[in-house]
Every structure is written in structure tokens, then in C-alpha cells.
Design an enzyme around this catalytic site. Structure first.
Site, mmCIF file in Angstrom:
data_model
loop_
_atom_site.group_PDB
_atom_site.id
_atom_site.type_symbol
_atom_site.label_atom_id
_atom_site.label_comp_id
_atom_site.label_asym_id
_atom_site.label_seq_id
_atom_site.Cartn_x
_atom_site.Cartn_y
_atom_site.Cartn_z
ATOM 1 N N ASP A 141 -2.928 9.944 3.909
ATOM 2 C CA ASP A 141 -4.405 9.588 3.992
ATOM 3 C C ASP A 141 -5.238 10.471 4.800
ATOM 4 O O ASP A 141 -5.085 10.419 6.144
ATOM 5 C CB ASP A 141 -4.275 8.014 4.709
ATOM 6 C CG ASP A 141 -5.938 7.527 4.730
ATOM 7 O OD1 ASP A 141 -6.885 8.246 4.298
ATOM 8 O OD2 ASP A 141 -5.935 6.559 5.424
ATOM 9 N N LYS B 36 0.789 -1.322 0.029
ATOM 10 C CA LYS B 36 -0.146 0.037 -0.082
ATOM 11 C C LYS B 36 0.897 1.220 -0.134
ATOM 12 O O LYS B 36 1.796 1.570 0.919
ATOM 13 C CB LYS B 36 -0.929 -0.004 1.446
ATOM 14 C CG LYS B 36 -1.594 1.237 1.682
ATOM 15 C CD LYS B 36 -2.481 1.147 2.457
ATOM 16 C CE LYS B 36 -3.180 2.443 2.925
ATOM 17 N NZ LYS B 36 -4.358 2.518 4.190
ATOM 18 N N ARG C 64 -7.581 -0.735 0.656
ATOM 19 C CA ARG C 64 -8.100 -1.944 -0.023
ATOM 20 C C ARG C 64 -8.466 -1.725 -1.521
ATOM 21 O O ARG C 64 -8.335 -2.449 -2.237
ATOM 22 C CB ARG C 64 -9.315 -2.528 0.698
ATOM 23 C CG ARG C 64 -10.505 -1.392 0.948
ATOM 24 C CD ARG C 64 -11.287 -1.837 2.010
ATOM 25 N NE ARG C 64 -10.916 -1.450 3.341
ATOM 26 C CZ ARG C 64 -11.692 -1.807 4.414
ATOM 27 N NH1 ARG C 64 -12.719 -2.359 4.381
ATOM 28 N NH2 ARG C 64 -11.192 -1.324 5.600
ATOM 29 N N ASP D 260 -12.613 6.888 3.361
ATOM 30 C CA ASP D 260 -11.259 6.175 4.211
ATOM 31 C C ASP D 260 -10.824 4.947 4.279
ATOM 32 O O ASP D 260 -9.693 4.544 4.427
ATOM 33 C CB ASP D 260 -11.599 6.827 5.785
ATOM 34 C CG ASP D 260 -10.266 6.981 6.490
ATOM 35 O OD1 ASP D 260 -9.291 6.994 5.880
ATOM 36 O OD2 ASP D 260 -10.408 7.298 7.820
ATOM 37 N N ASP E 144 1.501 6.118 5.555
ATOM 38 C CA ASP E 144 0.351 5.179 5.279
ATOM 39 C C ASP E 144 1.186 4.552 3.894
ATOM 40 O O ASP E 144 0.297 3.846 3.214
ATOM 41 C CB ASP E 144 -0.778 6.072 4.885
ATOM 42 C CG ASP E 144 -2.086 4.977 5.195
ATOM 43 O OD1 ASP E 144 -2.104 3.983 5.624
ATOM 44 O OD2 ASP E 144 -3.302 5.277 4.338
ATOM 45 N N LYS F 176 -10.740 12.379 8.181
ATOM 46 C CA LYS F 176 -10.214 11.800 9.346
ATOM 47 C C LYS F 176 -10.115 12.991 10.382
ATOM 48 O O LYS F 176 -10.078 14.067 10.078
ATOM 49 C CB LYS F 176 -8.775 11.333 9.620
ATOM 50 C CG LYS F 176 -8.746 9.894 8.673
ATOM 51 C CD LYS F 176 -7.253 9.397 8.784
ATOM 52 C CE LYS F 176 -7.167 8.113 7.969
ATOM 53 N NZ LYS F 176 -7.843 7.143 8.708
HETATM 54 N N1 BES Z 1 -4.398 4.060 6.693
HETATM 55 C C1 BES Z 1 -5.699 3.945 7.575
HETATM 56 C C2 BES Z 1 -5.498 2.693 8.688
HETATM 57 C C3 BES Z 1 -4.637 3.098 9.924
HETATM 58 C C4 BES Z 1 -5.324 3.466 11.201
HETATM 59 C C5 BES Z 1 -3.354 3.041 9.759
HETATM 60 C C6 BES Z 1 -4.401 3.649 12.185
HETATM 61 C C7 BES Z 1 -2.533 3.182 10.776
HETATM 62 C C8 BES Z 1 -3.022 3.699 12.081
HETATM 63 C C9 BES Z 1 -6.958 3.246 6.527
HETATM 64 O O1 BES Z 1 -6.771 3.740 5.186
HETATM 65 C C10 BES Z 1 -8.327 3.655 7.244
HETATM 66 O O2 BES Z 1 -8.236 4.569 7.235
HETATM 67 N N2 BES Z 1 -8.935 2.718 7.421
HETATM 68 C C11 BES Z 1 -10.105 2.906 8.074
HETATM 69 C C12 BES Z 1 -11.293 1.934 7.625
HETATM 70 C C13 BES Z 1 -12.587 2.199 7.817
HETATM 71 C C14 BES Z 1 -13.166 3.351 7.162
HETATM 72 C C15 BES Z 1 -13.572 1.059 7.392
HETATM 73 C C16 BES Z 1 -10.247 2.658 9.635
HETATM 74 O O3 BES Z 1 -9.497 1.578 10.051
HETATM 75 O O4 BES Z 1 -10.693 3.131 10.386
HETATM 76 ZN ZN ZN Z 2 -5.076 4.416 4.516
HETATM 77 MN MN MN Z 3 -7.976 5.557 5.210
#
Ligand code: BES
Ligand code: ZN
Ligand code: MN
Length: 507
Positions: A279, A274, A360, A356, A297, A286
């Protein structure tokens, strides 16, 4: 941005007698409960200081404790002996040796000791080369500086020159040396990934990430191809393009091929990382608190890029391809919005419930592309879900995939490489959470089992190949310094991915 790619301190091996080792101080691992005679000659050289410290319990061998003694014996060239606590002997192995070496490395570097010896005890269980490799990796991990943009009050601490002292003579020193050479490459490549992870998103844009990754891997003979937004569009990568829409920075697809003439046509290990250089969450933005961390990220993409370098430098016997989709996730005026439907390069359609959940999306197209390049075995690495951090904390990466034998294989390799991972289930029942009314599936499955539904989303793009997924959201960045690793980017998964290319790909 990068002054020089290789930054490793000098590390050599010797099998010479202990008194003749010409270093400023000699580090000696010491287990809990050991008496002063555990390593011959040391106590006498310290004029009884070691026996005194152990007798009075000033030093007990507890992991990462240090005890400094001057050397009284004038026939020794080393002026000081430092005992370093190695904890319980029963649980000591390559992994603890690596951590111990980082602690030792930090200690030596913080005190600006120019020349340090590391005593490789003969009575430590395990293969000499493997131990020496782990120790070398650990020493190099101690030589990482995260403050590159500081202009004052910033002491760049030089790394000591290391001598690994093999107590068993020249033969052991030669075996250790093979491990040192390997450890040096893997340690350096881990630090390169840390450097990339530490880099802010205003300098490490997707375009710059591609330039850096191409330099890192390309220098060693990996073929690197960087596809721009037009080429990405021609491939039909609607998921990657969808995420990139909200940003003024164009996306890149970084493609690595390691195809040495001596490697058989199959298997082909396919590594996918990735590469979100920042992000924000996109329109599903966020909260501000902690958002600066999202410059990291792209840690999965950095791991793939730097593992490719190690794979080529160490001349892995099999073919390896790497794919890193790189983009920002921004809430620009043309950004994708919740409810939008995207078409992936594989043809499957996705309803974007939450912008967010972008990792994936880009990985879906990335995994598909690794298959087009001929991958027979897939591993992806991604800072994918906060849910994985909830499940496993910041110590352990989540391991997902199919079939179980392949996942188990990856687990064992990660164990040896010193990346903590733990298997998580992918039961079919969880798939229901990804149902969409309008498209093939949705990009989120709600809060329950968030890291599992994310992995199940990825599985839609693996074409039934053996596939393992590492969720490194909790492990890519250390929030607090540990004795065995300073805070900041960890370089997680680099060594696992590289070591995989030296194993027989079962299944
Ligand atoms: N990059 C984030 C995940 C992440 C969170 C990495 C904390 C490092 C520390 C990812 O893109 C994300 O935002 N995931 C979301 C998914 C959700 C919206 C289903 C999450 O984990 O909140
Ligand atoms: Zn992310
Ligand atoms: Mn994200």
C-alpha cells in the site's frame, strides 16, 4: 518461496512420573507468592535451591522471570529444573498460558536446549485440553524465524523437542493430547500467516500471494479458485479493479470453499480478508517514513487463507467460504485519482476522495462476493485504518459489526483464541460523514472516528447479514518484541477465524 508448509516442532504428552521424564530440562510454571512446596518433589530434587531462591526473593514468580536450578537427585532423568514466573494465579488462564509458553519456547530455543519438558500443573484452573492447546500454540509461536533472506550471521535456531508433562497421570495426558493436536494445527497456521506477512511485496505480488494461499489451503482439501483480472472484470468488481489500476501487477480474487459432505447447507461462514500486497497510498501517496511496513497490508488476507487451512485440517462441522481480494495500491499512470467515481459489483457507486482508503474499496467487492457464494454470516479482517491504531494502540484490534449478538459472539471466540479485540460503536449518525455530492457515498469520512466511518463504509456491502469486522491495523505487526511474542508479523486473527467455524453460529 516456501520450502515446506508445516514447520512445527515436535510436541508430545506424557503422564509418566516426574523423575522418569527424559528431557534436558523441565519447565515449571510458578505463581507469585508461592512457597517452595507448591509443586511436590521439586524443591527436594533441587536440593533446596528452590527454597533458597524463593526465600531470598531471587525468584518471585513474576510473569516471564526464569530461575534455573540443577537437579541434585540422581534418580531424576531431567538434569535441570527451570521455574518460569506465571504471575498472579487469580488472573491466569488459557490466554496467559499461551503467552507463558511462547516465552518459554523462546527461552529454550535461544539457548539451543534440545529436549524441554513443560510441566502442566494439576492445580491450574481450567480444562486440561484447552490449556494444553494454548500451551502448544504458544510453543509453536516461539518457533518463527523472520530472517529468511539473511545470507550470513544468521543462526537458524532449531526448535526444541517438547514434552508436555501432565502431572495427573495417563488420563490427564490423553486429555492434554487432544489439545496438543489442535494447538499444533492452529499454531502452525498462525505461523504461516506470519510468514506471508513478513514476505516483501516484490516476491509476494498478488499473483504470488494467490499461488501461496492456494498451496496453503488447497493442500488440506479446501477448494481454491483464483480469479484473474478478466474474471474480476466480468463480475463487475469496479472497486477492486479501480484500486488495481495504478499497478503493473494484475489483481487476483482468491476464493476458498470448505464444503464437507457432512456439513448442513446452512449456516455458511463467510471470511473476507484484505489482500493489499503493498500500500503506497496510490496518488494520495503515503510519506516515506515507515512505508516499508505496508508490505503487511495483506495480513487480513493471510489470516483468512491460513484459517481456511486450519478449518479443513481440523474438519470444522460447518461450511465456510473465504474471499481475499488481492492487489497492490500504486500511483501508476493509469491509477485512480481523487474525485474519480467507481461502480462496485453490488451496483453501488463510490466517489474516491482519498486513494489511500483502498482497503474498504476492495473489501466492498469482497464482501459482496462472499454473499454470492452463499455466506449467511460474515467476518472480515483488515489492516484498515491508522485511526484504529490511534484509538486502541497496538495491543487490541477494533471489533465492529451488527447485530450486537453476532459481534458479541465473535468477541468471545477471539478472547478464547488469544486475539485481543474490543467493540467499537457504529451509530448511524456517523454515516453523514460519508456523504458524496456525485455518488452513493464517498470512500472517506474525514479524520474524526476514522475507523468507524471505514467500518460503516463496509456495512454498505454486507446485505444486512450478520457481519463482524476486525480492524487489525495496530495488531498485525509488533513494532517491539514482547516477552510473549517477538516483533514482526503477529498472525493475528487466524485462530479467531478458525475457532469460529467450530462454534454454533447464533443469530
Ligand atoms: N493500510 C492502511 C492502514 C494502516 C495504517 C495499516 C497503519 C497499518 C498501519 C490503509 O489502507 C490506509 O491507508 N488508511 C488510511 C485511510 C484514510 C486515508 C481515510 C489511514 O488510515 O490513514
Ligand atoms: Zn491499506
Ligand atoms: Mn491505504
Amino acid at each position: 518461496m516456501m520450502s515446506s508448509i508445516t514447520i512445527s516442532p515436535s510436541i508430545s504428552c506424557t503422564g509418566a512420573p516426574i523423575q522418569t521424564i527424559d528431557v534436558d530440562l523441565l519447565m515449571v510454571p510458578w505463581f507469585e507468592g508461592e512457597g517452595p512446596a507448591a509443586v511436590p518433589q521439586l524443591d527436594a530434587a533441587s536440593h533446596g535451591e528452590i527454597a533458597r531462591a524463593i526465600g531470598s526473593k531471587e525468584f518471585s514468580g513474576r510473569a516471564y522471570d526464569f530461575f534455573v536450578s540443577t537437579v541434585g537427585d540422581s534418580s531424576w532423568r531431567a538434569r535441570r529444573i527451570v521455574l518460569v514466573g506465571a504471575g498472579q494465579r487469580a488472573i491466569f488462564g488459557a490466554d496467559s498460558a499461551r503467552r507463558l509458553a511462547t516465552a518459554v519456547g523462546l527461552w529454550g530455543r535461544q539457548r539451543r536446549i534440545p529436549r524441554v519438558g513443560f510441566f502442566l500443573r494439576t492445580d491450574i484452573a481450567g480444562d486440561t485440553a484447552e490449556l494444553a492447546q494454548a500451551i502448544t500454540e504458544g510453543l509453536i509461536l516461539a518457533d518463527f524465524d523472520a530472517g529468511r533472506y539473511k545470507t550470513k550471521e544468521h543462526d537458524i535456531l532449531p526448535a526444541p523437542t517438547w514434552t508436555i508433562v501432565a502431572a495427573n497421570g495417563e488420563d490427564a495426558a490423553n486429555r492434554a493430547n487432544a489439545g496438543v493436536v489442535r494447538g499444533q494445527v492452529l499454531g502452525d497456521c498462525t505461523n504461516l500467516a506470519r510468514m506471508l506477512g513478513n514476505e516483501p511485496s516484490n516476491t509476494l505480488t498478488p499473483r504470488e500471494f494467490a499461488v501461496q494461499a492456494a498451496a496453503i489451503a488447497g493442500e488440506t482439501g479446501v477448494q481454491v479458485e483464483v480469479l484473474d483480472e478478466h474474471q474480476i472484470a466480468r463480475l463487475g468488481m469496479g472497486l477492486l479493479l479501480g484500486v488495481a489500476r495504478g499497478s503493473s501487477e494484475p489483481p487476483r480474487l482468491i476464493v476458498f470453499r470448505y464444503e464437507p459432505p457432512f456439513a448442513p447447507p446452512t449456516p455458511v461462514l463467510g471470511l473476507v480478508g484484505k489482500g493489499i500486497t503493498f500500500d503506497t497510498g496510490g496518488i494520495s501517496i503515503k510519506p516515506a517514513d515507515g512505508m516499508e511496513r505496508m508490505k503487511d497490508d495483506m495480513a487480513g488476507g493471510a489470516a483468512v487463507s491460513c484459517a481456511m487451512r486450519a478449518i479443513a485440517m481440523l474438519q470444522a462441522p460447518i461450511r465456510v467460504v473465504g474471499v481475499v481480494p488481492a492487489t497492490e495500491n500504486m500511483p501508476g499512470g493509469r491509477a485512480i485519482k481523487p474525485g474519480d467515481v467507481l461502480r462496485s459489483a453490488s451496483g453501488k457507486t463510490v466517489e474516491v476522495i482519498n486513494t489511500d482508503a483502498e482497503g474498504r474499496l476492495i473489501l466492498g467487492d469482497g464482501l459482496w462476493y462472499a454473499r454470492q457464494l452463499g455466506a449467511t454470516h460474515l467476518v472480515d479482517v483488515a489492516t484498515l485504518t491508522g485511526a484504529c491504531v490511534v484509538a486502541l494502540g497496538k495491543i487490541t484490534s477494533g471489533l465492529f459489526g451488527t447485530p450486537p449478538d453476532w459481534v458479541e459472539h465473535v468477541r468471545r471466540v477471539a478472547d478464547r483464541a488469544g486475539d485481543r479485540v474490543w467493540p467499537m460503536p457504529l451509530f448511524d449518525e456517523y454515516r453523514e460523514q460519508l456523504k458524496s455530492e456525485i455518488a452513493d457515498f464517498a470512500n472517506t469520512g474525514g479524520r474524526p472516528a476514522g475507523s468507524i466511518t471505514a467500518a460503516l463504509f463496509l456495512s454498505e456491502f454486507t446485505g444486512g447479514l450478520p457481519w463482524a469486522h476486525l480492524d487489525i491495523a495496530g495488531t498485525a505487526w509488533l513494532e517491539e518484541s514482547k516477552p510473549y511474542l517477538p516483533k514482526g508479523p503477529s498472525g493475528v486473527a487466524v485462530r479467531t477465524l478458525a475457532e469460529l467455524a467450530f462454534t454454533k453460529l447464533e443469530v
